[in-house]
Design a protein around this motif. Structure first.
Motif, PDB file in Angstrom:
ATOM      1  N   ILE A 204       6.410 -58.079  43.188  1.00 41.53           N
ATOM      2  CA  ILE A 204       7.107 -59.124  43.921  1.00 41.53           C
ATOM      3  C   ILE A 204       8.351 -59.559  43.170  1.00 41.53           C
ATOM      4  N   ASN A 205       8.067 -59.758  41.684  1.00 43.43           N
ATOM      5  CA  ASN A 205       9.358 -60.046  40.945  1.00 43.43           C
ATOM      6  C   ASN A 205      10.452 -59.070  40.999  1.00 43.43           C
ATOM      7  N   TRP A 206      10.173 -57.894  40.953  1.00 37.76           N
ATOM      8  CA  TRP A 206      10.710 -56.588  40.995  1.00 37.76           C
ATOM      9  C   TRP A 206      11.546 -56.637  42.370  1.00 37.76           C
ATOM     10  N   TRP A 207      10.749 -56.706  43.198  1.00 36.88           N
ATOM     11  CA  TRP A 207      11.451 -56.580  44.789  1.00 36.88           C
ATOM     12  C   TRP A 207      12.225 -57.522  44.861  1.00 36.88           C
ATOM     13  N   LEU A 208      12.085 -58.945  44.539  1.00 37.15           N
ATOM     14  CA  LEU A 208      12.847 -60.043  44.689  1.00 37.15           C
ATOM     15  C   LEU A 208      14.093 -60.116  43.518  1.00 37.15           C
ATOM     16  N   ASP A 209      13.805 -59.208  42.486  1.00 36.68           N
ATOM     17  CA  ASP A 209      14.733 -59.589  41.382  1.00 36.68           C
ATOM     18  C   ASP A 209      14.832 -60.945  41.132  1.00 36.68           C
ATOM     19  N   ASN A 447      16.715 -66.905  32.214  1.00 31.29           N
ATOM     20  CA  ASN A 447      17.434 -65.898  33.516  1.00 31.29           C
ATOM     21  C   ASN A 447      16.512 -66.478  34.719  1.00 31.29           C
ATOM     22  N   ALA A 448      17.461 -66.388  35.879  1.00 28.76           N
ATOM     23  CA  ALA A 448      16.942 -66.342  37.085  1.00 28.76           C
ATOM     24  C   ALA A 448      16.482 -65.181  37.650  1.00 28.76           C
ATOM     25  N   ARG A 449      17.426 -63.867  37.149  1.00 30.47           N
ATOM     26  CA  ARG A 449      17.179 -62.583  37.671  1.00 30.47           C
ATOM     27  C   ARG A 449      16.276 -61.571  36.847  1.00 30.47           C
ATOM     28  N   LEU A 450      15.258 -61.027  37.313  1.00 31.05           N
ATOM     29  CA  LEU A 450      14.480 -60.017  36.761  1.00 31.05           C
ATOM     30  C   LEU A 450      15.307 -59.039  35.905  1.00 31.05           C
ATOM     31  N   SER A 451      16.345 -58.472  36.652  1.00 32.52           N
ATOM     32  CA  SER A 451      16.918 -57.283  36.164  1.00 32.52           C
ATOM     33  C   SER A 451      17.950 -57.993  34.704  1.00 32.52           C
TER      34      SER A 451
END
Length: 454
Positions: A204-209, A447-451
């Motif tokens: 989920i984290n990765w899909w949503l970034d 950060n808000a974005r996983l990437s």
């Protein structure tokens, strides 16, 4: 002039249970010209001997030196690995990751990264002090279906994602098996909400970034364990299955053959039954026995820093296995489903009928706003875990892996992003109150974005 011989990358493996074969096999076969296994380390000499025998007789590979867990540092000094692969019980991951980094190695660890906030903090501190790297092997990112979901969401196919639902089903073979082994003890595994759900939260984290921020949930042991069994009229007659008359027990799994065999009989016998004399570890405990501290029924809400909300559930005793995930966005909806297997336990030697229709099928449907729904074809892939294992191995062990454009590689920060949901949920299970991840792990990046994370 003779060609210059290329130096092989050196790997030591600490923890030689069932999971380590996912690293041993590719290193000993596909990548043996580029890579070298230089040592095994474990608390149990029998398991190391088993894999050395497999190296020699199955893969025509030389046996490697073995080291007791107390001799881990000696292994590093003597074998001089470039990487340490950690496949111990989850609660020991931090110990070996931290010491490997301090001794000049990079680390590759099975998921989950670790099981507690203090242990995660120690790993972050070690990375900062040493400048070394940690990779977390989230193989679920590498299946064709999950990758296709990532691609479609990244293309803004259904707009901004506002809310996600994910239901994960573990069946009475796979789900039950966690309650036969060390995973049933929360101090060793973090419970299934950490050990197993880290896969799902990471997806989920990765899909949503996106990076998770607040968690609320309920969890309980509702199906397995003596108390639950006796409430349903089940008489618990033995603590383990091997050595007992288990006729009629649909959950029985015997290390010397019979019952539900998730791993081959020879491997179960070699890795566990024959190895009990070294450390006393029992692999086939009764799922309705005493001492179970992990939940089997969990429901969790997660709010991300982007504002997206996840509604998640995991149940470990169902008649079939797989998951459904639905993304609700500003331009439509995306549904993805995987059906892994059904299972009918028989308490006798396994055959095709008793194991159920073991399959791995998936389906992806996009429902645009104000338009007709359509199904997206998912490519087929060979290999373990839906085709993910060989792809991940190629990325880890090939000297020149293909450029990774979908962000499927994960370091310690992304590893922490998944386990912190489970760790926070464990706190919720006790207090009944929501938990902010940034309040229990202040070292976590803002950060808000996983990437944006390692």
């Amino acid at each position: 002039m003779a060609a210059r011989k290329t130096k092989r990358v050196r790997y030591a493996i600490v923890g030689t249970g069932g999971r380590s074969i996912n690293f041993i096999k590719p290193l000993a076969t596909t990548y043996r010209k580029q890579c070298e296994i230089v040592g095994f380390c474990d608390t149990n000499q029998g398991r190391m001997d088993y894999y050395n025998n497999e190296l020699v007789h199955t893969y025509a590979h030389p046996a490697v030196p073995t080291f007791a867990a107390t001799d881990f540092e000696q292994m590093i000094r003597q074998a001089k690995p470039d990487f340490v692969i950690v496949t111990t019980i989850d609660s020991e991951h931090d110990r070996y990751i931290v010491r490997a980094l301090e001794l000049g190695c990079d680390a590759i660890t099975e998921k989950p990264l670790t099981t507690e906030v203090r242990k995660c903090r120690a790993i972050f501190d070690a990375v900062k002090r040493t400048g070394r790297n940690v990779r977390v092997t989230f193989n679920y990112r590498w299946t064709p279906g999950t990758t296709l979901v990532k691609q479609l969401l990244a293309k803004n196919t259904i707009g901004e994602i506002l809310q996600v639902n994910m239901e994960y089903l573990l069946n009475t073979s796979h789900g039950a098996d966690y309650f036969r082994r060390w995973h049933r003890e929360k101090d060793k595994s973090g419970g299934l909400i950490v050990h197993k759900s880290t896969h799902h939260f990471d997806l989920i984290n990765w899909w949503l970034d996106a990076v998770p921020e607040q968690v609320f949930g309920y969890g309980r042991l509702a199906y397995y364990g003596r108390e639950n069994a006796e409430k349903r009229g089940i008489r618990v007659k033995y603590d383990r299955y091997t050595g007992h008359n288990t006729t009629g027990d649909r959950f029985a799994m015997k290390l010397d053959g019979g019952g539900d065999q998730r791993v081959g009989v020879d491997r179960l016998r070699g890795l566990y039954l024959d190895a009990e004399k070294y450390d006393g570890y029992v692999r086939d405990r009764n799922v309705f026995g005493d001492g179970i501290t992990s939940e089997d029924t969990m429901s969790v809400l997660v709010r991300y820093r982007t504002g997206t909300v996840l509604n998640y559930s995991l149940n470990a005793y169902l008649p079939r296995e797989g998951f459904r995930v639905s993304f609700n966005g500003t331009k439509g909806r995306l549904d993805y489903e995987e059906a892994h297997s059904s299972h009918v336990g028989t308490g006798s030697a396994p055959d095709k009928a008793s194991r159920g229709d073991v399959t791995w099928t998936s389906r992806l449907i996009v429902q645009p706003e104000f338009a007709k729904a359509y199904e997206v074809e998912i490519p087929k892939a060979a290999g373990g875990h839906g085709g993910s294992d060989p792809r991940l191995a190629h990325q880890m062990f090939h000297p020149k892996p293909p450029k990774e454009k979908w962000g499927r590689n994960a370091g310690h920060e992304q590893g922490a992003a998944s386990i912190m949901i489970g760790i926070a949920a464990n706190k919720c299970f006790v207090t009944g109150k929501p938990v902010n991840i940034s309040s229990i792990f202040k070292e976590f990046p803002k950060n808000a974005r996983l990437s944006e994370l390692v």
